[in-house]
Design an enzyme around this catalytic site. Structure first.
Site, PDB file in Angstrom:
ATOM      1  CB  SER A   1      -0.975  -0.223   1.203  1.00 20.16           C
ATOM      2  OG  SER A   1      -2.129   0.978   1.009  1.00 20.16           O
TER       3      SER A   1
ATOM      4  CG  ASP B   1      -6.276  -3.859  -3.365  1.00 13.82           C
ATOM      5  OD1 ASP B   1      -6.874  -2.966  -2.802  1.00 13.82           O
ATOM      6  OD2 ASP B   1      -4.983  -3.692  -3.119  1.00 13.82           O
TER       7      ASP B   1
ATOM      8  CG  HIS C   1      -5.575  -2.744   0.460  1.00 15.97           C
ATOM      9  ND1 HIS C   1      -4.897  -2.489  -0.900  1.00 15.97           N
ATOM     10  CD2 HIS C   1      -5.013  -1.831   1.567  1.00 15.97           C
ATOM     11  CE1 HIS C   1      -4.094  -1.489  -0.331  1.00 15.97           C
ATOM     12  NE2 HIS C   1      -4.243  -1.236   1.095  1.00 15.97           N
TER      13      HIS C   1
END
Length: 291
Positions: A105, A246, A274
């Site tokens: 991320s 995601d 995610h």
């Protein structure tokens, strides 16, 4: 875990908590967590699997998280580039000249920064569940939040499930965090609520100032010319690991990253969202990290 070594390292005036696991004589993997996430958000199962692959693993608390220094953001605003320099301080503090770098991320954007601006420190690059470090998502998010059609010339917006969760504005706390991680997990693979709750409770217990982690969201929006450097300059061997479920950065983000970085290999993980809150997923992802 065996061979655990905790230490605080200096990053300018800040103290950054870090932990190394495994034989210090082996090559290192630097794990860079996402926005508002502590080093302990990397699952122990993933760390153990990497150690079994023959490396030492270094994870750390970003500034404003966990045991690391809390910053007065209004007085001393910082950028993604500043957070990347903290990573270099962690490597220096552990006496590591070069490391395999894996980030997820926001951590994936920080990892890209390192590969662009400190290539001599990056043995290999793995970017997970992330997007291009120089991409401005504001227009995409704004269109999605008011229900406007997707711009076919831009990267895809977050999922409706995630936008609905944001709109709900649940009160802060563990239950809200668990609900968020359920959305992060995605709808395909089973959600290990017990493991997620345990990690989130541990993170809450070790945070000097839990509210300070929100500064990361402010840092992302600050202008930082260093983020505009072309990803085509990356020379490290690169893997892009991305789940096809995601909800924050749909697969198009991973595909764009793979296209932007020379020679990058895209590893699509079926059913992954995610986060790694599904049984067996930490080990599966650990095997995809480029060493």
């Amino acid at each position: 875990m065996v061979g655990v070594r905790e230490r605080f390292v200096a990053a300018g005036p800040l103290r950054i908590w870090s932990e190394a696991v495994g034989d210090p004589e082996l090559p290192a993997v630097l794990m860079v967590a996402g926005s508002a996430a502590q080093g302990i958000s990397w699952p122990d199962a993933l760390v153990d699997r990497l150690v079994q692959r023959g490396v030492q693993v270094i994870r750390f608390d970003h500034r404003d998280t966990g045991h690391s220094s809390v910053v007065d953001f209004d007085a001393h605003p910082y950028t993604i580039g500043d957070m990347a320099r903290d990573c270099l301080a962690v490597l220096d503090g552990h006496g590591v000249d070069t490391a395999h770098v894996a980030g997820t991320s926001l951590g994936g954007m920080i990892a890209q920064w390192l590969a662009v601006h400190a290539p001599h420190r990056v043995r290999s690059l793995t970017v997970m569940s992330s997007s291009l470090m120089g991409h401005d998502p504001s227009a995409v998010w704004a269109r999605a939040q008011v229900g406007e059609p997707v711009d076919p010339d831009d990267l895809p917006p977050p999922s409706p499930a995630y936008l609905t969760h944001l709109a709900a504005e649940l009160p802060a706390g563990i239950e809200s965090d668990v609900a968020l991680f359920r959305v992060f997990n995605g709808p395909v693979r089973p959600f290990d609520e017990k493991a997620a709750r345990s990690m989130l409770e541990l993170a809450m217990s070790r945070a000097t100032d839990p509210a300070a982690a929100a500064h990361h969201h402010r840092a992302v929006w600050l202008d930082d010319p260093s983020l505009l450097a072309p990803l085509s300059s990356i020379t490290a061997v690169t893997s892009i690991v991305h789940g096809d479920q995601d909800p924050i950065y749909p697969l198009g983000h991973g595909e764009a990253l793979a296209a932007a970085i020379p020679g990058a290999v895209l590893q699509v993980v079926p059913g992954m969202g995610h986060v790694m809150t599904s049984p067996g997923l930490p080990e599966e992802v650990a095997d995809l990290i480029r060493l």
